[in-house]
Enzyme design. Sequence first.
Site, PDB file in Angstrom:
ATOM      1  N   GLY A 140       0.871  -1.156   0.047  1.00 47.18           N
ATOM      2  CA  GLY A 140       0.051   0.105   0.059  1.00 47.18           C
ATOM      3  C   GLY A 140       0.885   1.375  -0.037  1.00 47.18           C
ATOM      4  N   ALA A 160       2.830  -3.175   7.340  1.00 48.25           N
ATOM      5  CA  ALA A 160       1.980  -1.957   6.832  1.00 48.25           C
ATOM      6  C   ALA A 160       0.727  -2.705   5.772  1.00 48.25           C
ATOM      7  CB  ALA A 160       2.857  -1.177   5.680  1.00 48.25           C
ATOM      8  N   GLU A 178       3.720  -8.800  -0.621  1.00 41.69           N
ATOM      9  CA  GLU A 178       2.407  -8.417  -0.627  1.00 41.69           C
ATOM     10  C   GLU A 178       1.406  -9.598  -0.956  1.00 41.69           C
ATOM     11  OE1 GLU A 178       0.266  -5.568  -0.880  1.00 41.69           O
ATOM     12  OE2 GLU A 178      -1.461  -7.171  -1.233  1.00 41.69           O
ATOM     13  N   ALA A 204      -6.080  12.133   4.225  1.00 45.25           N
ATOM     14  CA  ALA A 204      -6.297  13.661   5.083  1.00 45.25           C
ATOM     15  C   ALA A 204      -7.234  14.411   4.367  1.00 45.25           C
ATOM     16  CB  ALA A 204      -4.998  14.336   5.265  1.00 45.25           C
ATOM     17  N   GLY A 212      -2.369  -1.782   6.457  1.00 40.42           N
ATOM     18  CA  GLY A 212      -3.893  -0.933   6.281  1.00 40.42           C
ATOM     19  C   GLY A 212      -4.004  -0.287   7.863  1.00 40.42           C
ATOM     20  N   ARG A 213      -5.142   0.305   7.997  1.00 39.86           N
ATOM     21  CA  ARG A 213      -5.352   1.157   9.253  1.00 39.86           C
ATOM     22  C   ARG A 213      -6.809   0.829   9.648  1.00 39.86           C
ATOM     23  NH1 ARG A 213      -1.860   4.467  11.242  1.00 39.86           N
ATOM     24  NH2 ARG A 213      -3.318   5.909  12.208  1.00 39.86           N
ATOM     25  N   HIS A 251       5.026  26.789 -21.364  1.00 38.31           N
ATOM     26  CA  HIS A 251       5.956  25.990 -21.872  1.00 38.31           C
ATOM     27  C   HIS A 251       7.318  26.529 -21.095  1.00 38.31           C
ATOM     28  CE1 HIS A 251       8.416  23.485 -24.444  1.00 38.31           C
ATOM     29  NE2 HIS A 251       9.228  24.757 -24.551  1.00 38.31           N
TER      30      HIS A 251
HETATM   31  P1  FAD Z   1      -6.347  11.165  12.565  1.00 37.09           P
HETATM   32  O1  FAD Z   1      -5.298  11.887  11.936  1.00 37.09           O
HETATM   33  O2  FAD Z   1      -5.986   9.808  13.307  1.00 37.09           O
HETATM   34  O3  FAD Z   1      -6.835  12.119  14.064  1.00 37.09           O
HETATM   35  C1  FAD Z   1      -7.296  11.536  15.217  1.00 37.09           C
HETATM   36  C2  FAD Z   1      -7.197  12.329  16.257  1.00 37.09           C
HETATM   37  O4  FAD Z   1      -8.148  11.765  17.412  1.00 37.09           O
HETATM   38  C3  FAD Z   1      -5.880  11.849  16.850  1.00 37.09           C
HETATM   39  O5  FAD Z   1      -5.223  13.084  17.104  1.00 37.09           O
HETATM   40  C4  FAD Z   1      -6.016  11.531  18.096  1.00 37.09           C
HETATM   41  O6  FAD Z   1      -5.330  11.687  19.213  1.00 37.09           O
HETATM   42  C5  FAD Z   1      -7.540  11.887  18.330  1.00 37.09           C
HETATM   43  N1  FAD Z   1      -8.422  10.831  19.231  1.00 37.09           N
HETATM   44  C6  FAD Z   1      -8.697   9.762  19.275  1.00 37.09           C
HETATM   45  N2  FAD Z   1      -9.595   9.281  20.177  1.00 37.09           N
HETATM   46  C7  FAD Z   1      -9.534  10.253  20.986  1.00 37.09           C
HETATM   47  C8  FAD Z   1     -10.297  10.408  22.245  1.00 37.09           C
HETATM   48  N3  FAD Z   1     -11.002   9.572  22.756  1.00 37.09           N
HETATM   49  N4  FAD Z   1     -10.309  11.594  22.968  1.00 37.09           N
HETATM   50  C9  FAD Z   1      -9.581  12.434  22.315  1.00 37.09           C
HETATM   51  N5  FAD Z   1      -8.813  12.352  21.066  1.00 37.09           N
HETATM   52  C10 FAD Z   1      -8.919  11.205  20.623  1.00 37.09           C
HETATM   53  N6  FAD Z   1      -3.001  10.657   3.990  1.00 37.09           N
HETATM   54  C11 FAD Z   1      -2.763  11.638   3.080  1.00 37.09           C
HETATM   55  O7  FAD Z   1      -3.740  12.042   2.510  1.00 37.09           O
HETATM   56  N7  FAD Z   1      -1.882  11.749   2.528  1.00 37.09           N
HETATM   57  C12 FAD Z   1      -0.594  11.158   2.841  1.00 37.09           C
HETATM   58  O8  FAD Z   1       0.367  11.582   2.255  1.00 37.09           O
HETATM   59  C13 FAD Z   1      -0.658  10.453   3.873  1.00 37.09           C
HETATM   60  N8  FAD Z   1       0.416   9.610   4.503  1.00 37.09           N
HETATM   61  C14 FAD Z   1       0.277   9.064   5.518  1.00 37.09           C
HETATM   62  C15 FAD Z   1       1.463   8.619   5.950  1.00 37.09           C
HETATM   63  C16 FAD Z   1       1.453   7.528   6.969  1.00 37.09           C
HETATM   64  C17 FAD Z   1       2.830   6.670   7.650  1.00 37.09           C
HETATM   65  C18 FAD Z   1       0.271   7.405   7.697  1.00 37.09           C
HETATM   66  C19 FAD Z   1       0.024   6.362   8.981  1.00 37.09           C
HETATM   67  C20 FAD Z   1      -0.897   7.805   7.211  1.00 37.09           C
HETATM   68  C21 FAD Z   1      -0.926   8.521   6.156  1.00 37.09           C
HETATM   69  N9  FAD Z   1      -1.979   9.188   5.606  1.00 37.09           N
HETATM   70  C22 FAD Z   1      -1.855  10.014   4.602  1.00 37.09           C
HETATM   71  C23 FAD Z   1      -3.413   9.075   6.224  1.00 37.09           C
HETATM   72  C24 FAD Z   1      -3.744  10.209   7.019  1.00 37.09           C
HETATM   73  O9  FAD Z   1      -2.732  10.396   8.029  1.00 37.09           O
HETATM   74  C25 FAD Z   1      -5.044  10.027   7.617  1.00 37.09           C
HETATM   75  O10 FAD Z   1      -6.012   9.529   6.680  1.00 37.09           O
HETATM   76  C26 FAD Z   1      -5.402  11.144   8.418  1.00 37.09           C
HETATM   77  O11 FAD Z   1      -4.675  11.274   9.532  1.00 37.09           O
HETATM   78  C27 FAD Z   1      -6.787  10.866   9.064  1.00 37.09           C
HETATM   79  O12 FAD Z   1      -7.148  12.177   9.765  1.00 37.09           O
HETATM   80  P2  FAD Z   1      -8.300  12.156  10.870  1.00 37.09           P
HETATM   81  O13 FAD Z   1      -8.635  13.372  11.400  1.00 37.09           O
HETATM   82  O14 FAD Z   1      -9.675  11.312  10.260  1.00 37.09           O
HETATM   83  O15 FAD Z   1      -7.711  11.090  11.877  1.00 37.09           O
HETATM   84  P1  NAD Z   2      -3.413  -0.260   2.333  1.00 32.92           P
HETATM   85  O1  NAD Z   2      -4.715  -0.851   2.721  1.00 32.92           O
HETATM   86  O2  NAD Z   2      -3.227   0.848   1.360  1.00 32.92           O
HETATM   87  O3  NAD Z   2      -2.308  -1.456   1.751  1.00 32.92           O
HETATM   88  C1  NAD Z   2      -2.079  -2.576   2.756  1.00 32.92           C
HETATM   89  C2  NAD Z   2      -1.489  -3.540   1.765  1.00 32.92           C
HETATM   90  O4  NAD Z   2      -1.367  -4.761   2.543  1.00 32.92           O
HETATM   91  C3  NAD Z   2      -2.512  -4.091   0.691  1.00 32.92           C
HETATM   92  O5  NAD Z   2      -1.987  -3.888  -0.577  1.00 32.92           O
HETATM   93  C4  NAD Z   2      -2.990  -5.488   1.225  1.00 32.92           C
HETATM   94  O6  NAD Z   2      -3.377  -6.281   0.249  1.00 32.92           O
HETATM   95  C5  NAD Z   2      -1.481  -5.871   2.020  1.00 32.92           C
HETATM   96  N1  NAD Z   2      -1.676  -6.865   3.076  1.00 32.92           N
HETATM   97  C6  NAD Z   2      -2.665  -6.800   4.019  1.00 32.92           C
HETATM   98  N2  NAD Z   2      -2.365  -8.023   4.760  1.00 32.92           N
HETATM   99  C7  NAD Z   2      -1.324  -8.703   4.190  1.00 32.92           C
HETATM  100  C8  NAD Z   2      -0.721  -9.854   4.596  1.00 32.92           C
HETATM  101  N3  NAD Z   2      -0.974 -10.548   5.627  1.00 32.92           N
HETATM  102  N4  NAD Z   2       0.292 -10.230   3.821  1.00 32.92           N
HETATM  103  C9  NAD Z   2       0.646  -9.432   2.736  1.00 32.92           C
HETATM  104  N5  NAD Z   2       0.127  -8.319   2.446  1.00 32.92           N
HETATM  105  C10 NAD Z   2      -0.888  -7.901   3.203  1.00 32.92           C
HETATM  106  O7  NAD Z   2      -2.697   0.361   3.763  1.00 32.92           O
HETATM  107  P2  NAD Z   2      -1.291   1.067   4.216  1.00 32.92           P
HETATM  108  O8  NAD Z   2      -0.256   0.975   3.162  1.00 32.92           O
HETATM  109  O9  NAD Z   2      -1.146   0.577   5.659  1.00 32.92           O
HETATM  110  O10 NAD Z   2      -2.014   2.484   4.601  1.00 32.92           O
HETATM  111  C11 NAD Z   2      -2.870   2.889   5.634  1.00 32.92           C
HETATM  112  C12 NAD Z   2      -3.932   3.671   5.135  1.00 32.92           C
HETATM  113  O11 NAD Z   2      -3.309   5.113   5.068  1.00 32.92           O
HETATM  114  C13 NAD Z   2      -4.641   3.788   3.655  1.00 32.92           C
HETATM  115  O12 NAD Z   2      -5.806   3.723   3.684  1.00 32.92           O
HETATM  116  C14 NAD Z   2      -3.758   4.646   2.948  1.00 32.92           C
HETATM  117  O13 NAD Z   2      -4.732   5.357   2.073  1.00 32.92           O
HETATM  118  C15 NAD Z   2      -3.306   5.817   3.938  1.00 32.92           C
HETATM  119  N6  NAD Z   2      -2.009   6.508   3.765  1.00 32.92           N
HETATM  120  C16 NAD Z   2      -2.122   7.121   2.650  1.00 32.92           C
HETATM  121  C17 NAD Z   2      -1.075   7.720   2.015  1.00 32.92           C
HETATM  122  C18 NAD Z   2      -1.033   8.533   0.833  1.00 32.92           C
HETATM  123  O14 NAD Z   2      -1.972   9.289   0.640  1.00 32.92           O
HETATM  124  N7  NAD Z   2       0.266   8.977   0.202  1.00 32.92           N
HETATM  125  C19 NAD Z   2       0.344   7.383   2.591  1.00 32.92           C
HETATM  126  C20 NAD Z   2       0.315   6.433   3.735  1.00 32.92           C
HETATM  127  C21 NAD Z   2      -0.896   5.855   4.192  1.00 32.92           C
END
Ligand code: FAD
Ligand code: NAD
Length: 471
Positions: free
Chosen positions: A189, A275, A210, A326, A277-278, A450
Site C-alpha cells: 500500500g 503496513a 504483498e 487526510a 492497513g489501518r 511551456h
Molecule cells: P487522525 O489523523 O488519526 O486524528 C485523530 C485524532 O483523534 C488524533 O489526534 C487522536 O489523538 C484523537 N483521538 C482519538 N480518540 C480520541 C479520544 N477518545 N479523545 C481525544 N482525542 C482522541 N493521507 C494523505 O492524505 N496523504 C498522505 O501523504 C498520507 N500519508 C500517510 C503516511 C502514514 C505513515 C500514515 C500512517 C498515514 C498517512 N495518511 C496520508 C493517512 C492520514 O494520516 C489519515 O487519513 C488522516 O490522518 C486521518 O485524519 P483523521 O482526522 O480522520 O484522523
Molecule cells: P493499504 O490498505 O493501502 O495497503 C495494505 C496492503 O497490505 C494491501 O495491499 C494488502 O493487500 C496488503 N496486506 C494486507 N495483509 C497482508 C498480509 N497478511 N500479507 C501481505 N500483504 C498484506 O494500507 P497502508 O499502506 O498500511 O496504509 C494505511 C492507510 O493510510 C491507507 O488507507 C492509505 O490510504 C493511508 N495512507 C495514505 C498515504 C498517501 O495518501 N500517500 C500514505 C500512507 C498511508
Amino acid sequence: MADYNVIVIGAGPAGYVAAIRCAQLGMKTACIDKWMSPDGKPSLGGTCLNVGCIPSKALLDSSHHYYFMQKQASTHGIQCEGLSIDVAAMQARKNEVVKTLTKGIAGLFKKNKVTFLEGTAHLAANKQVEVTAHDGSQQTVSADNILIATGSVSSQIPVAPTDDKLIVDSTGALAFDSVPKRLGVIGTGAIGLELGSVWNRLGSQVTILEALPDFIATADRKIAAAAQREMKKQGLNIHLGANVTSATVSNDEVTVTYQDKKGEQQLVVDKLIVAVGRKPNTEGLGAAGIGIQIDERGFIEVDKYRQTSIQDIYAVGDVIGGPMLAHKGSEEGVMVAERLVGQKSEMSYETVPWVIYTHPEIAWVGKTEEQLKAAGVEYKVGQFPFAAIGRARAHGDISGMVRIIADAKTDSLLGVHIFGISASELIAEAVVAMEFESSAEDLARTIHAHPTLAEAVHEAALGVEGRMIHA
Ligand code: FAD
Ligand code: NAD
C-alpha cells in the site's frame, strides 16, 4: 444551555479543520485531543502531522536528496565525494518539521477562537463529553452538536505482531535511528511503498511482501505496471502473491515465513515493517454505549451528510471509512460545519485525488479503465510519456506517463492517471477539470505554459482525439 455549539473530538486533519470552520462560521467550538509529543506536550494534527503524511514526506524528501546526490547528480555535472548519511540529523529535521506544523495548528485554534481541551474524550448521554487530561484531572462539557473525528490506528496481523523494536508499524518505521541493512515490509500500500522507498534510498536492501497478485490493485493497470518496473530498477524487491504466515524474532533478526506460488519461502531481515492497513479508532470513546451504530469492521456508521445514528452527533475522517486520506477527512469536516449553519455544502467523493509519494509519484482521480470496463462504459484514452516533455528532460526525470480517460460519446473526463515527476501537483489540474465536469477537449484547448510538466496533461488530453503534437 450547552457549554459549546460544537465539540469536535480529535484534532487530526478531519477534526482540526472542522473545528476551525465551525468557529469561522460563528459557532462556539471546542476541540478535544489526547495526542502527546515525545516530550510530553499536547501535539495537534493527529496521525497526519505527528506520524503520517508530514513526517513520511520529510523523510521521503531527505532520502531523495541523498539518492539524487548518489545516483543522478553526476549526470548534471555535479560530483560529490565523501557523501554520507547522518540519520540522527535527518530525524531531527523531520521532528522539527512536525513540531513547527503541530504548533501552527495550536496557533490557528487561538486565532480562530477554538477552545482546545487536552485529554481523552468519552461520550456520555445527552451530548455530554467527559474529558480526562493526562494529569488525571477530569471535566464534563456539553454541546448542541458533537463531531467525532477520532481517526485510525495501524492494523495488526496475528502472524506478525509488532514489538516496537524489530517488528514495527509505520510509526516505528518513521523513527529508525540507523539504516537497517536488510528491511522487510509487509504490504505494497502507500505506506509500504513510501517507507520502503525511504530506507531503500538510504541503503537498505528492501523486500516487500504483498498478499495480492496485483501491484497497487486500486491503480490503473498500465500505470501500476510502469511504477512496478521503476521501483524494481530502484532496487525494491517486490514479491506479489506472498502470504505471510509467521514472523519470529531471534538473535536480533526477524525470520519471515510466507507462501507464494513456489510454496513456503523464508526471508531474514534486520527490521520488518507491518503496513497492512489501518483500522478505525473508537477505543475508549464510548460511542456504542450511547447508541451510535458501528459496523462489523469498527467504522462509525453515518448518513450522506455524516450524521451518526444519533441526531446532532456527526463523524468524519478515517473513523467512518472510505478513502483513509487526510484531505477527504478535512473536506468532510468542512461540509458538516457548513451544513450546521444551514449552508448546502456537498462532498465530491468522485473527485478525491489519490497520491503515492514514491519517486516518481503515482497520482490519480476518477475511474480506472478496469472499473469502466466492468461497468460497461465506453471510453477513449489519451496517453503521453514524460520522456517527450522538454521540462522532464531538463530535470533528468523522464519516467512515466499521463493517461486520460474520457467518455466515448460525451468526451467528459472519467479518470486521469499519472505516474511521473510531480504527479501529486499535476493531479490538481485534473481534479479541478473533473470537478467542473470538463471534457477532454476543454483540457486540450486550455493553454499550458511551456516548458512545464503540465504539458504532459495537455498532450494526453489531445491524445484522447489522437491529435498529440509531440508524439
Ligand atoms: P487522525 O489523523 O488519526 O486524528 C485523530 C485524532 O483523534 C488524533 O489526534 C487522536 O489523538 C484523537 N483521538 C482519538 N480518540 C480520541 C479520544 N477518545 N479523545 C481525544 N482525542 C482522541 N493521507 C494523505 O492524505 N496523504 C498522505 O501523504 C498520507 N500519508 C500517510 C503516511 C502514514 C505513515 C500514515 C500512517 C498515514 C498517512 N495518511 C496520508 C493517512 C492520514 O494520516 C489519515 O487519513 C488522516 O490522518 C486521518 O485524519 P483523521 O482526522 O480522520 O484522523
Ligand atoms: P493499504 O490498505 O493501502 O495497503 C495494505 C496492503 O497490505 C494491501 O495491499 C494488502 O493487500 C496488503 N496486506 C494486507 N495483509 C497482508 C498480509 N497478511 N500479507 C501481505 N500483504 C498484506 O494500507 P497502508 O499502506 O498500511 O496504509 C494505511 C492507510 O493510510 C491507507 O488507507 C492509505 O490510504 C493511508 N495512507 C495514505 C498515504 C498517501 O495518501 N500517500 C500514505 C500512507 C498511508
